[in-house]
Design a protein around this motif. Structure first.
Motif, short mmCIF file in Angstrom:
data_model
loop_
_atom_site.label_atom_id
_atom_site.label_comp_id
_atom_site.label_asym_id
_atom_site.label_seq_id
_atom_site.Cartn_x
_atom_site.Cartn_y
_atom_site.Cartn_z
N UNK A 64 -9.55 -17.73 119.33
CA UNK A 64 -8.18 -18.21 119.24
C UNK A 64 -7.79 -18.96 118.00
N UNK A 65 -8.66 -19.06 117.01
CA UNK A 65 -8.26 -19.65 115.73
C UNK A 65 -7.35 -18.66 114.99
N UNK A 66 -6.44 -19.18 114.20
CA UNK A 66 -5.60 -18.34 113.35
C UNK A 66 -6.17 -18.40 111.95
N UNK A 67 -6.57 -17.25 111.42
CA UNK A 67 -7.15 -17.22 110.08
C UNK A 67 -6.26 -16.41 109.14
N UNK A 112 -5.30 -20.87 109.02
CA UNK A 112 -3.93 -21.01 108.52
C UNK A 112 -3.64 -22.46 108.20
N UNK A 113 -4.10 -23.38 109.02
CA UNK A 113 -3.90 -24.81 108.74
C UNK A 113 -4.47 -25.20 107.38
N UNK A 114 -5.66 -24.72 107.08
CA UNK A 114 -6.30 -25.07 105.80
C UNK A 114 -5.51 -24.53 104.62
N UNK A 115 -5.00 -23.33 104.74
CA UNK A 115 -4.21 -22.75 103.66
C UNK A 115 -2.90 -23.51 103.47
N UNK A 116 -2.25 -23.85 104.56
CA UNK A 116 -0.99 -24.60 104.46
C UNK A 116 -1.22 -25.97 103.83
N UNK A 117 -2.35 -26.60 104.17
CA UNK A 117 -2.67 -27.91 103.58
C UNK A 117 -2.89 -27.80 102.08
N UNK A 163 3.70 -19.73 115.12
CA UNK A 163 4.92 -20.51 114.92
C UNK A 163 4.72 -21.97 115.27
N UNK A 164 3.86 -22.25 116.23
CA UNK A 164 3.53 -23.65 116.52
C UNK A 164 2.86 -24.30 115.33
N UNK A 165 1.96 -23.58 114.68
CA UNK A 165 1.31 -24.11 113.47
C UNK A 165 2.31 -24.29 112.35
N UNK A 166 3.18 -23.32 112.16
CA UNK A 166 4.16 -23.40 111.07
C UNK A 166 5.20 -24.48 111.31
N UNK A 167 5.43 -24.84 112.55
CA UNK A 167 6.45 -25.85 112.85
C UNK A 167 6.09 -27.22 112.28
N UNK A 171 6.92 -26.49 104.32
CA UNK A 171 7.17 -25.36 103.44
C UNK A 171 8.32 -24.49 103.94
N UNK A 172 9.03 -23.88 102.99
CA UNK A 172 9.94 -22.81 103.35
C UNK A 172 9.09 -21.67 103.89
N UNK A 173 9.53 -21.06 104.98
CA UNK A 173 8.72 -20.05 105.66
C UNK A 173 9.51 -18.75 105.79
N UNK A 174 8.82 -17.65 105.53
CA UNK A 174 9.33 -16.31 105.81
C UNK A 174 8.23 -15.56 106.55
N UNK A 175 8.55 -15.01 107.71
CA UNK A 175 7.59 -14.21 108.48
C UNK A 175 7.91 -12.74 108.26
N UNK A 176 6.87 -11.96 107.92
CA UNK A 176 7.06 -10.53 107.70
C UNK A 176 6.04 -9.73 108.48
N UNK A 177 6.34 -8.45 108.68
CA UNK A 177 5.37 -7.58 109.35
C UNK A 177 5.79 -6.13 109.23
#
Length: 295
Positions: A64-67, A112-117, A163-167, A171-177
């Motif tokens: 369940x980690x987000x990488x 993802x947390x580490x990258x955002x930090x 999205x919970x992590x990004x909240x 940072x300005x955020x754009x989600x793509x897929x």
């Protein structure tokens, strides 16, 4: 939210303020999707200066980690032993992934947390949803109506986690897929998050998906841009495309156009002249020649 000021296309023919988006943290010069790539890409020491945004890929681990990781399996990107090389990322616990080396650089697979930090607060982040932990995803499709609910449900839990992590980020955020199901899930979980539909096989289908979820941006491959020498040029298996001016249509609808994955200044200059709003690039210097570099 994503920086969209001045990118609606109304003044596109004379625009020089093209945004530089660091693809996986400038994967052409730094180890992709790692903390080091994000730090180096945003340090501003490379020719071409700092990007306005960094693009990263996300998927879950078995626990369940987000990488931040691009491929579905481990073999290309990491030094995983032979018995693990073909294992799916989402079938692997984070404890195992954290011990692997990325592309022989000494860097490890980050969360993802580490990258955002590691990302300076003034730099935006384009988070591309790659996989929610399932072999049943249907990317690169304009889904038929009967498939949309199931695909949205397949992505929903992962979308909630990301999205919970990004909240918690400034940072300005754009989600793509590439996956319509991911866009649908994000729209349902948090309607205010800006979205970008990533195109691959059809301009018309891509625009239908972008309209369905009112995407703020579209992300076409660089050989999908009409009125350039690049249109329908050979780019892997991508194309040929319909004779549709995607930039004109997207701008008329108020959607930004960010083209991927740019590796040469000539490509960037052609795209700039065609009026794109951003280039998703592997190298930091692509906007340095052929016009006014982005700030």
């Amino acid at each position: 939210m994503v920086r969209t000021s001045g990118t609606t296309g109304q003044d596109a023919p004379n625009r020089t303020d093209v945004s530089l988006i660091a693809h996986r943290g400038f994967a052409g010069v730094y180890p992709e999707n790692t903390v080091a790539a994000v730090e180096q890409a945003t340090a501003g020491v490379a020719v071409g200066g700092r990007p306005e945004m960094v693009e990263i890929d996300v998927m879950p681990t078995a626990d369940g980690e987000i990488i931040t990781f691009h491929d579905t399996s481990l073999g290309r990107v990491t030094d995983a032993p032979a018995e693990l090389a073909d294992r799916k990322v989402w079938e692997t616990p984070y404890e195992t992934l954290a011990e692997l080396e990325v592309l022989g650089t000494g860097e490890r697979v980050p969360t993802l947390d580490e990258v955002l930090d590691a990302l300076p607060s003034e730099i935006g982040v384009n988070v591309e949803f790659k996989n929610p932990g399932s072999a049943d995803v249907r990317p690169r499709e304009n889904l038929p109506p009967e498939a949309r609910a199931d695909q949205k449900a397949l992505w929903k839990d992962f979308a909630e986690d990301v999205l919970s992590t990004l909240s918690g980020t400034d940072h300005d955020v754009l989600v793509s897929s590439f996956a319509e199901g991911a866009l649908a899930a994000v729209r349902e979980v948090e309607p205010s998050v800006p979205l970008a539909a990533v195109f691959a096989d059809s301009i018309a289908d891509g625009m239908e998906v972008a309209r369905r979820y009112d995407c703020e941006a579209v992300h076409p491959p660089w050989n999908m841009i009409a009125d350039t020498a690049l249109f329908n040029a050979e780019y892997g298996s991508l194309g040929p495309y319909e004779d549709i001016d995607l930039v004109e249509i997207a701008h008329e609808e108020g959607r930004a156009v960010n083209a991927w994955t740019v590796e040469r200044w000539y490509e960037a200059d052609q795209l700039r002249q065609a009026g794109v709003d951003g280039v998703i690039a592997d190298y930091p210097g692509v906007l340095r020649f052929g016009g006014t570099a982005a700030d």
